[in-house]
Design a protein around this motif. Structure first.
Motif, PDB file in Angstrom:
ATOM      1  N   ASP A 362      -3.291 -15.091 -50.157  1.00  0.00           N
ATOM      2  CA  ASP A 362      -3.433 -15.213 -48.483  1.00  0.00           C
ATOM      3  C   ASP A 362      -4.786 -14.777 -47.810  1.00  0.00           C
ATOM      4  O   ASP A 362      -4.617 -14.695 -46.629  1.00  0.00           O
ATOM      5  N   SER A 363      -5.771 -14.653 -48.844  1.00  0.00           N
ATOM      6  CA  SER A 363      -6.970 -13.897 -48.169  1.00  0.00           C
ATOM      7  C   SER A 363      -8.134 -14.599 -48.940  1.00  0.00           C
ATOM      8  O   SER A 363      -8.053 -15.315 -50.123  1.00  0.00           O
ATOM      9  N   ILE A 364      -9.358 -14.478 -48.383  1.00  0.00           N
ATOM     10  CA  ILE A 364     -10.646 -14.876 -48.757  1.00  0.00           C
ATOM     11  C   ILE A 364     -11.659 -13.703 -48.801  1.00  0.00           C
ATOM     12  O   ILE A 364     -11.569 -12.850 -48.080  1.00  0.00           O
ATOM     13  N   ASN A 365     -11.891 -13.227 -50.187  1.00  0.00           N
ATOM     14  CA  ASN A 365     -12.671 -12.129 -50.512  1.00  0.00           C
ATOM     15  C   ASN A 365     -11.887 -10.843 -49.791  1.00  0.00           C
ATOM     16  O   ASN A 365     -12.505  -9.885 -49.392  1.00  0.00           O
ATOM     17  N   GLY A 366     -10.742 -10.922 -50.378  1.00  0.00           N
ATOM     18  CA  GLY A 366      -9.858  -9.837 -50.062  1.00  0.00           C
ATOM     19  C   GLY A 366      -9.554  -9.636 -48.560  1.00  0.00           C
ATOM     20  O   GLY A 366      -8.715  -8.724 -48.243  1.00  0.00           O
ATOM     21  N   GLU A 367     -10.112 -10.442 -47.440  1.00  0.00           N
ATOM     22  CA  GLU A 367      -9.841 -10.565 -46.217  1.00  0.00           C
ATOM     23  C   GLU A 367      -9.023 -11.750 -45.478  1.00  0.00           C
ATOM     24  O   GLU A 367      -9.083 -12.713 -45.929  1.00  0.00           O
ATOM     25  N   GLU A 368      -7.871 -11.094 -44.776  1.00  0.00           N
ATOM     26  CA  GLU A 368      -7.179 -12.050 -44.183  1.00  0.00           C
ATOM     27  C   GLU A 368      -7.697 -12.660 -43.045  1.00  0.00           C
ATOM     28  O   GLU A 368      -8.377 -11.918 -42.192  1.00  0.00           O
ATOM     29  N   MET A 369      -7.642 -13.831 -42.381  1.00  0.00           N
ATOM     30  CA  MET A 369      -8.312 -14.128 -41.096  1.00  0.00           C
ATOM     31  C   MET A 369      -7.794 -13.231 -40.084  1.00  0.00           C
ATOM     32  O   MET A 369      -6.748 -12.781 -39.972  1.00  0.00           O
ATOM     33  N   ASP A 370      -8.956 -13.043 -39.329  1.00  0.00           N
ATOM     34  CA  ASP A 370      -8.860 -12.047 -38.189  1.00  0.00           C
ATOM     35  C   ASP A 370      -9.731 -12.745 -37.181  1.00  0.00           C
ATOM     36  O   ASP A 370     -10.964 -12.688 -37.317  1.00  0.00           O
ATOM     37  N   MET A 371      -9.060 -13.027 -36.394  1.00  0.00           N
ATOM     38  CA  MET A 371      -9.813 -13.807 -34.999  1.00  0.00           C
ATOM     39  C   MET A 371     -10.875 -13.127 -34.580  1.00  0.00           C
ATOM     40  O   MET A 371     -11.819 -13.753 -33.776  1.00  0.00           O
ATOM     41  N   SER A 372     -10.864 -11.792 -34.543  1.00  0.00           N
ATOM     42  CA  SER A 372     -12.101 -10.924 -33.989  1.00  0.00           C
ATOM     43  C   SER A 372     -13.156 -10.427 -35.136  1.00  0.00           C
ATOM     44  O   SER A 372     -13.940  -9.657 -34.539  1.00  0.00           O
ATOM     45  N   ARG A 373     -12.764 -11.041 -36.093  1.00  0.00           N
ATOM     46  CA  ARG A 373     -13.862 -10.695 -37.292  1.00  0.00           C
ATOM     47  C   ARG A 373     -14.561 -11.806 -37.286  1.00  0.00           C
ATOM     48  O   ARG A 373     -14.324 -13.037 -38.004  1.00  0.00           O
ATOM     49  N   ILE A 374     -15.885 -11.924 -37.266  1.00  0.00           N
ATOM     50  CA  ILE A 374     -16.967 -12.860 -37.886  1.00  0.00           C
ATOM     51  C   ILE A 374     -17.596 -12.569 -39.198  1.00  0.00           C
ATOM     52  O   ILE A 374     -17.902 -11.575 -39.174  1.00  0.00           O
ATOM     53  N   ASP A 375     -17.203 -13.354 -40.176  1.00  0.00           N
ATOM     54  CA  ASP A 375     -17.610 -12.893 -41.204  1.00  0.00           C
ATOM     55  C   ASP A 375     -18.969 -12.980 -41.862  1.00  0.00           C
ATOM     56  O   ASP A 375     -19.423 -12.139 -42.485  1.00  0.00           O
ATOM     57  N   PHE A 376     -19.786 -14.071 -41.200  1.00  0.00           N
ATOM     58  CA  PHE A 376     -21.151 -13.976 -41.498  1.00  0.00           C
ATOM     59  C   PHE A 376     -21.919 -15.069 -40.601  1.00  0.00           C
ATOM     60  O   PHE A 376     -21.195 -15.791 -40.000  1.00  0.00           O
ATOM     61  N   ALA A 377     -23.158 -14.897 -40.478  1.00  0.00           N
ATOM     62  CA  ALA A 377     -23.926 -15.862 -39.762  1.00  0.00           C
ATOM     63  C   ALA A 377     -24.834 -16.649 -40.728  1.00  0.00           C
ATOM     64  O   ALA A 377     -25.165 -16.148 -41.644  1.00  0.00           O
ATOM     65  N   VAL A 378     -24.830 -18.082 -40.315  1.00  0.00           N
ATOM     66  CA  VAL A 378     -25.812 -18.808 -41.345  1.00  0.00           C
ATOM     67  C   VAL A 378     -26.976 -19.204 -40.242  1.00  0.00           C
ATOM     68  O   VAL A 378     -26.827 -19.230 -39.103  1.00  0.00           O
ATOM     69  N   THR A 379     -28.080 -19.334 -41.033  1.00  0.00           N
ATOM     70  CA  THR A 379     -29.275 -20.028 -39.942  1.00  0.00           C
ATOM     71  C   THR A 379     -29.217 -21.507 -39.930  1.00  0.00           C
ATOM     72  O   THR A 379     -29.136 -22.216 -40.765  1.00  0.00           O
ATOM     73  N   ALA A 380     -29.126 -21.707 -38.645  1.00  0.00           N
ATOM     74  CA  ALA A 380     -29.344 -23.154 -38.375  1.00  0.00           C
ATOM     75  C   ALA A 380     -30.653 -23.949 -39.205  1.00  0.00           C
ATOM     76  O   ALA A 380     -31.692 -23.353 -39.404  1.00  0.00           O
ATOM     77  N   GLY A 381     -30.231 -25.088 -39.711  1.00  0.00           N
ATOM     78  CA  GLY A 381     -30.962 -25.925 -40.229  1.00  0.00           C
ATOM     79  C   GLY A 381     -31.425 -25.304 -41.957  1.00  0.00           C
ATOM     80  O   GLY A 381     -31.954 -26.193 -42.707  1.00  0.00           O
ATOM     81  N   SER A 382     -30.673 -24.436 -42.359  1.00  0.00           N
ATOM     82  CA  SER A 382     -30.763 -23.812 -43.521  1.00  0.00           C
ATOM     83  C   SER A 382     -29.976 -24.470 -44.704  1.00  0.00           C
ATOM     84  O   SER A 382     -28.790 -24.922 -44.118  1.00  0.00           O
ATOM     85  N   THR A 383     -30.379 -24.266 -45.783  1.00  0.00           N
ATOM     86  CA  THR A 383     -29.578 -25.039 -46.997  1.00  0.00           C
ATOM     87  C   THR A 383     -28.854 -23.687 -47.480  1.00  0.00           C
ATOM     88  O   THR A 383     -29.600 -22.856 -47.847  1.00  0.00           O
ATOM     89  N   GLU A 384     -27.603 -23.917 -47.822  1.00  0.00           N
ATOM     90  CA  GLU A 384     -26.980 -22.630 -48.698  1.00  0.00           C
ATOM     91  C   GLU A 384     -26.282 -23.248 -49.890  1.00  0.00           C
ATOM     92  O   GLU A 384     -25.481 -24.508 -49.617  1.00  0.00           O
ATOM     93  N   VAL A 385     -25.764 -22.499 -50.809  1.00  0.00           N
ATOM     94  CA  VAL A 385     -24.929 -22.982 -51.950  1.00  0.00           C
ATOM     95  C   VAL A 385     -23.601 -21.886 -51.936  1.00  0.00           C
ATOM     96  O   VAL A 385     -23.901 -20.765 -51.523  1.00  0.00           O
ATOM     97  N   TRP A 386     -22.456 -22.647 -51.969  1.00  0.00           N
ATOM     98  CA  TRP A 386     -21.473 -21.570 -51.612  1.00  0.00           C
ATOM     99  C   TRP A 386     -20.633 -21.891 -52.843  1.00  0.00           C
ATOM    100  O   TRP A 386     -20.203 -22.911 -53.440  1.00  0.00           O
ATOM    101  N   GLU A 387     -20.243 -20.672 -53.694  1.00  0.00           N
ATOM    102  CA  GLU A 387     -19.546 -20.478 -54.853  1.00  0.00           C
ATOM    103  C   GLU A 387     -18.126 -20.321 -54.431  1.00  0.00           C
ATOM    104  O   GLU A 387     -17.864 -18.930 -53.979  1.00  0.00           O
ATOM    105  N   VAL A 388     -17.184 -21.255 -54.782  1.00  0.00           N
ATOM    106  CA  VAL A 388     -15.863 -20.805 -54.125  1.00  0.00           C
ATOM    107  C   VAL A 388     -14.826 -21.033 -55.421  1.00  0.00           C
ATOM    108  O   VAL A 388     -14.841 -21.762 -56.171  1.00  0.00           O
ATOM    109  N   THR A 389     -14.413 -19.599 -55.428  1.00  0.00           N
ATOM    110  CA  THR A 389     -13.512 -19.563 -56.449  1.00  0.00           C
ATOM    111  C   THR A 389     -12.107 -19.510 -56.216  1.00  0.00           C
ATOM    112  O   THR A 389     -11.539 -18.873 -55.197  1.00  0.00           O
TER     113      THR A 389
END
Ligand code: C2O
Ligand code: CU
Length: 487
Positions: A362-389
């Protein structure tokens, strides 16, 4: 632990109750498929296309002799099909006539986070929410549904969902069936269990969530569709809470896959079946001969789940979904085009960042959803690779708001089903890592996040979700409560 007693003990420890596969033919009392009406809209003085949606409680007669308490948008169950063209500005006037708060999320839509309809854009009972944005993405089959924190499954299952079709010039120039309700048919596929009094059974979750024993397409049980043309385009949406489907034709004939979540493929692809996990869409074109009857069904599927538990998740079930009944004289349909739209592969070498996500417990990277926690910022227009296990021996999938992505591989093996296609939701086989690549858009907002989550609604509600923001290059990082999990 050894032998049958050991297995029993193990099963009890996991509260895992094995169940027999269910095989549900289209039987009894076939009904004409309900086709959700196209939503009416009008242009306001600023040229915006304005839609009105009202969520309200109602009751629906699915089977003779009983009524079911349901929720719907502008109707008793589900909602009208929204339709707008690329380049248009839309204004959605969403009214909540329910007695609990809700939200309406435009699944698959590229739009500012304040208009996204995630758990932060709450509409209180009696309230109205009026998001507006410019449609800025290729033709595709999207959908809309509530995204209330912790309440998504119950609100969707009561009936709040609908399709949102995007048109564009590239799609309009192709010889594809596009006469809505005639040869271009939405198919919102859901499973439900009805209690004897007609109510939906809303308990009895297993690890995957709530599985139903009765299939509904656009709210119709045992549906048939009278087909008057040689080809019919089905826009398949898995709007179920937990169940995955593998759609095929009972005639064993192949059909053409022309679009996935994010829009058209570069060319029609001949397939024998297409698997959709919750939230995924596919557009397929089926060819019929005069007077032919073909049943679209969902066949047992290989979810690659360990320990024989796929039965528990309904993977061994067979459902008839929709009977296509061709008229004795069919109107000619043009041949399918040999190519559709240009496909530009995203290059993982362009990624400025690789992030890792692990879904388990029930979590992602050990943390459950918390409305008050922003997990990270991505940069507009950038390309990212996400490895989802998927760190479980049970199925999950993964949905990202705002962007379309491309699926690179699972455990290093390219995925045939997702080859050269745009996705916003992808199946994660148990105990594997799937890599996706995406380029973020330019709707920056350091305060209002977009979501990423498992789209099995029970998991999502239980906290398998996180939040990210899109910021200007070099900006906004200070506003982010927790840096992400990148490396
Ligand atoms: Cu279809 Cu975040 O949802
Ligand atoms: Cu999940």
């Amino acid at each position: 632990l050894g032998g049958a007693a050991g297995l029993t003990a193990l099963a009890a420890a996991c509260s895992f109750v094995p169940r027999d596969p269910i095989v549900v033919p289209l039987s009894g009392d076939p009904r004409p498929l309900h086709v959700p009406p196209l939503a009416r809209s009008e242009l306001d003085h600023r040229g915006r296309r304005v839609f009105d949606l009202a969520a309200a409680a109602a009751s629906t007669r699915f089977v003779a002799g009983t009524t079911t308490p349901t929720w719907g948008f502008n109707g008793t169950y589900l909602g009208p099909t929204l339709r707008a063209s690329r380049g248009e500005e839309v204004l959605m006037r969403v009214t909540n006539a329910l007695d609990e708060a809700t939200t309406v999320h435009w699944h698959g839509m590229h739009l500012p986070a304040v208009a996204d309809g995630g758990p932060h854009q709450v509409i209180e009972p009696g309230g109205t929410w009026e998001p507006t944005w410019r449609i800025d993405q290729p033709a595709a089959t999207l959908w809309y549904h509530p995204h209330s924190h912790g309440e998504t499954e119950s609100q969707v299952n009561r009936g709040l969902a609908g399709m949102f079709l995007i048109d564009d010039d590239a799609e309009a120039a192709l010889a594809l069936p596009r006469h809505y309700g005639v040869d271009d048919i939405p198919a919102i596929v859901q499973d439900r269990t009805f209690a004897a009094d007609g109510t939906f059974v809303d308990d009895g979750h297993n690890d995957a969530g709530l599985l139903g024993d009765t299939l509904l397409v656009n709210g119709t049980i045992a549906p048939y569709l009278d087909v008057s043309t040689e080809r019919v385009r089905l826009r398949l949406l898995n709007a179920s809470s937990a169940r995955s489907y593998r759609f095929a034709l009972d005639s064993d004939q192949p059909f053409a896959l022309v679009a996935t979540d994010g829009g058209l493929l570069p060319a029609p692809r001949t397939v024998d079946s297409v698997q959709l996990t919750p939230g995924e869409r596919a557009e397929v074109v089926v060819a019929l001969r005069s007077a032919e009857r073909i049943v679209l069904r969902s066949l047992p599927q290989d979810l690659q789940a360990g320990s024989g538990r796929s039965r528990d998740w309904g993977a061994e079930d067979t459902f008839d979904v929709l009977e296509l009944r061709a008229a004795s004289a069919l109107t000619a349909s043009p041949d399918l085009p040999s190519t559709l739209v240009e496909f530009s592969p995203l290059d993982p070498a362009d990624a400025v960042r690789t992030r890792s996500f692990r879904l388990s417990g029930d979590s992602i990277n050990g943390e459950e959803m918390d409305m008050s926690r922003i997990d990270f910022a991505v940069t507009a227009g950038s390309t990212e690779v996400w490895e989802v296990t998927n760190g479980h021996s049970q199925p999950h999938n993964f949905h990202v708001h705002d962007v379309r992505f491309q699926v690179l591989d699972t455990d290093g093996v390219p995925r045939e089903a997702e080859r050269e296609s745009w996705k916003d939701t992808v199946y994660l086989p148990p105990d594997t890592t799937t890599r996706i690549v995406m380029r973020f858009g330019h709707h920056t907002d350091v305060d209002v996040p977009y979501m990423y989550h498992c789209h099995l609604l029970y998991h999502e509600d239980n906290g398998m979700m996180g939040q990210f923001v899109i910021v200007e290059p070099g900006g906004g990082q200070g506003a982010v409560a927790h840096p992400g999990h990148g490396h």
